[in-house]
Design a protein around this motif. Sequence first.
Motif, PDB file in Angstrom:
ATOM      1  N   UNK A 174       0.817  -1.222   0.000  1.00 37.66           N
ATOM      2  CA  UNK A 174       0.000   0.000   0.000  1.00 37.66           C
ATOM      3  C   UNK A 174       0.842   1.261   0.000  1.00 37.66           C
ATOM      4  N   UNK A 175       2.165   1.104   0.083  1.00 35.08           N
ATOM      5  CA  UNK A 175       3.051   2.258   0.062  1.00 35.08           C
ATOM      6  C   UNK A 175       3.316   2.868   1.422  1.00 35.08           C
ATOM      7  N   UNK A 176       2.981   2.161   2.492  1.00 34.10           N
ATOM      8  CA  UNK A 176       3.221   2.672   3.838  1.00 34.10           C
ATOM      9  C   UNK A 176       4.690   2.514   4.217  1.00 34.10           C
ATOM     10  N   UNK A 177       5.183   3.439   5.035  1.00 35.29           N
ATOM     11  CA  UNK A 177       6.534   3.346   5.551  1.00 35.29           C
ATOM     12  C   UNK A 177       6.575   2.445   6.773  1.00 35.29           C
ATOM     13  N   UNK A 178       7.801   2.153   7.214  1.00 28.10           N
ATOM     14  CA  UNK A 178       7.988   1.269   8.365  1.00 28.10           C
ATOM     15  C   UNK A 178       7.281   1.814   9.601  1.00 28.10           C
ATOM     16  N   UNK A 179       7.401   3.125   9.846  1.00 33.38           N
ATOM     17  CA  UNK A 179       6.766   3.727  11.020  1.00 33.38           C
ATOM     18  C   UNK A 179       5.238   3.597  10.955  1.00 33.38           C
ATOM     19  N   UNK A 180       4.686   3.798   9.777  1.00 32.64           N
ATOM     20  CA  UNK A 180       3.228   3.715   9.622  1.00 32.64           C
ATOM     21  C   UNK A 180       2.736   2.284   9.832  1.00 32.64           C
ATOM     22  N   UNK A 181       3.457   1.332   9.286  1.00 36.00           N
ATOM     23  CA  UNK A 181       3.074  -0.065   9.464  1.00 36.00           C
ATOM     24  C   UNK A 181       3.183  -0.464  10.932  1.00 36.00           C
ATOM     25  N   UNK A 182       4.243   0.008  11.577  1.00 30.90           N
ATOM     26  CA  UNK A 182       4.431  -0.296  13.000  1.00 30.90           C
ATOM     27  C   UNK A 182       3.267   0.237  13.823  1.00 30.90           C
ATOM     28  N   UNK A 183       2.834   1.454  13.515  1.00 30.62           N
ATOM     29  CA  UNK A 183       1.705   2.044  14.250  1.00 30.62           C
ATOM     30  C   UNK A 183       0.424   1.268  13.980  1.00 30.62           C
ATOM     31  N   UNK A 184       0.199   0.887  12.737  1.00 31.93           N
ATOM     32  CA  UNK A 184      -1.009   0.147  12.379  1.00 31.93           C
ATOM     33  C   UNK A 184      -1.080  -1.187  13.102  1.00 31.93           C
ATOM     34  N   UNK A 204      12.100 -13.312  -2.714  1.00 33.66           N
ATOM     35  CA  UNK A 204      13.131 -13.043  -3.708  1.00 33.66           C
ATOM     36  C   UNK A 204      13.023 -11.665  -4.318  1.00 33.66           C
ATOM     37  N   UNK A 205      12.653 -10.676  -3.510  1.00 37.47           N
ATOM     38  CA  UNK A 205      12.466  -9.302  -3.985  1.00 37.47           C
ATOM     39  C   UNK A 205      13.584  -8.416  -3.461  1.00 37.47           C
ATOM     40  N   UNK A 206      14.012  -7.475  -4.303  1.00 38.45           N
ATOM     41  CA  UNK A 206      15.118  -6.604  -3.915  1.00 38.45           C
ATOM     42  C   UNK A 206      14.691  -5.154  -3.755  1.00 38.45           C
ATOM     43  N   UNK A 207      13.930  -4.650  -4.721  1.00 40.02           N
ATOM     44  CA  UNK A 207      13.574  -3.236  -4.736  1.00 40.02           C
ATOM     45  C   UNK A 207      12.076  -3.041  -4.518  1.00 40.02           C
ATOM     46  N   UNK A 208      11.697  -1.777  -4.291  1.00 41.56           N
ATOM     47  CA  UNK A 208      10.282  -1.439  -4.143  1.00 41.56           C
ATOM     48  C   UNK A 208       9.524  -1.699  -5.441  1.00 41.56           C
ATOM     49  N   UNK A 209      10.198  -1.523  -6.572  1.00 38.74           N
ATOM     50  CA  UNK A 209       9.574  -1.793  -7.872  1.00 38.74           C
ATOM     51  C   UNK A 209       9.279  -3.290  -7.998  1.00 38.74           C
ATOM     52  N   UNK A 210      10.225  -4.118  -7.565  1.00 39.33           N
ATOM     53  CA  UNK A 210      10.004  -5.568  -7.565  1.00 39.33           C
ATOM     54  C   UNK A 210       8.767  -5.921  -6.738  1.00 39.33           C
ATOM     55  N   UNK A 211       8.659  -5.280  -5.586  1.00 37.71           N
ATOM     56  CA  UNK A 211       7.536  -5.539  -4.687  1.00 37.71           C
ATOM     57  C   UNK A 211       6.210  -5.171  -5.342  1.00 37.71           C
ATOM     58  N   UNK A 214       5.322  -7.656  -8.016  1.00 42.41           N
ATOM     59  CA  UNK A 214       4.908  -8.909  -7.378  1.00 42.41           C
ATOM     60  C   UNK A 214       3.475  -8.794  -6.863  1.00 42.41           C
ATOM     61  N   UNK A 215       3.169  -7.664  -6.246  1.00 39.37           N
ATOM     62  CA  UNK A 215       1.824  -7.437  -5.716  1.00 39.37           C
ATOM     63  C   UNK A 215       0.782  -7.463  -6.824  1.00 39.37           C
ATOM     64  N   UNK A 216       1.114  -6.847  -7.952  1.00 36.07           N
ATOM     65  CA  UNK A 216       0.169  -6.848  -9.078  1.00 36.07           C
ATOM     66  C   UNK A 216       0.025  -8.245  -9.656  1.00 36.07           C
ATOM     67  N   UNK A 217       1.135  -8.963  -9.766  1.00 34.81           N
ATOM     68  CA  UNK A 217       1.108 -10.307 -10.312  1.00 34.81           C
ATOM     69  C   UNK A 217       0.218 -11.237  -9.510  1.00 34.81           C
ATOM     70  N   UNK A 218       0.250 -11.076  -8.192  1.00 37.89           N
ATOM     71  CA  UNK A 218      -0.514 -11.962  -7.311  1.00 37.89           C
ATOM     72  C   UNK A 218      -1.803 -11.317  -6.807  1.00 37.89           C
ATOM     73  N   UNK A 219      -2.193 -10.212  -7.413  1.00 36.09           N
ATOM     74  CA  UNK A 219      -3.472  -9.564  -7.133  1.00 36.09           C
ATOM     75  C   UNK A 219      -3.656  -9.235  -5.655  1.00 36.09           C
ATOM     76  N   UNK A 220      -2.620  -8.651  -5.080  1.00 35.52           N
ATOM     77  CA  UNK A 220      -2.699  -8.240  -3.674  1.00 35.52           C
ATOM     78  C   UNK A 220      -3.313  -6.853  -3.529  1.00 35.52           C
ATOM     79  N   UNK A 221      -3.480  -6.155  -4.636  1.00 32.89           N
ATOM     80  CA  UNK A 221      -4.145  -4.858  -4.620  1.00 32.89           C
ATOM     81  C   UNK A 221      -5.536  -5.031  -5.198  1.00 32.89           C
ATOM     82  N   UNK A 222      -6.548  -4.405  -4.595  1.00 33.29           N
ATOM     83  CA  UNK A 222      -7.911  -4.554  -5.098  1.00 33.29           C
ATOM     84  C   UNK A 222      -8.071  -3.882  -6.451  1.00 33.29           C
ATOM     85  N   UNK A 223      -8.991  -4.368  -7.225  1.00 35.00           N
ATOM     86  CA  UNK A 223      -9.299  -3.731  -8.492  1.00 35.00           C
ATOM     87  C   UNK A 223      -8.444  -4.214  -9.629  1.00 35.00           C
TER      88      UNK A 223
END
Length: 223
Positions: A174-184, A204-211, A214-223
């Motif tokens: 979802x694009x959240x930072x570490x601090x935001x995820x920690x709070x959630x 096996x992911x290295x960069x945010x682009x890879x992530x 991967x999320x789109x490939x496995x339909x982890x985002x709605x829509x």
Amino acid sequence: MSGLPGPMGASGPLRVMLVDDHAVVRAGYRRLLDDEAGLQVVAECGDAESAYAALGTAAAATADVLVLDLSMPGRSGLDMLRRARLRWPRLRVLVFSMHDSPVMVAQALAAGAAGFITKSSEPALLVAALRRVAAGEEAVLSPDIAGAAQAPGAAPPLQALSAREFEVLRGLVEGLGVEQIAERLCLSPKTVSNYQTQIRQRLGLTTAVDLLHYARQHRLLPG
């Protein structure tokens, strides 16, 4: 709520609690369900925290089935589902979500959901699923996800993630930072950073682009 007394809806209409962050969507659900014979919406909430708190109130405590969205502000529906099922193990939960990822379905069922229906389903399917879940059926799935959700080995690396790792992954997607995820998730930033490292290694992911790919490939985002 110490557990639901007796058969679901046996003493009257089937009582439903709605949890979705869109007020217009909840209003539509309420009209649909209240117009159905033998169904009654007794409570509704717009986020996971208020829903969890409401389950301890007199009105929501009468609910036979909780209809739950997964993507909401603050703590996720998955997290709320796990917490609610631990505290009220007899609570029946039907997930109603835009997500159609087999991994998301598997996570919801593992967390204690009795069914998972996508929001692209026909209204009659939601009503039928509610009745089936209330009657005690398990793994009630809408046809558009049933086959994929039951396919063996659909996404082994993702399925190997723990519930907490999966929640951290969703925050990253979802694009959240570490601090935001920690709070959630009520975790320390250091713990979230450790989870993030474990997740990248497992997938096996290295960069945010890879992530993101991967999320789109496995339909982890709605829509």
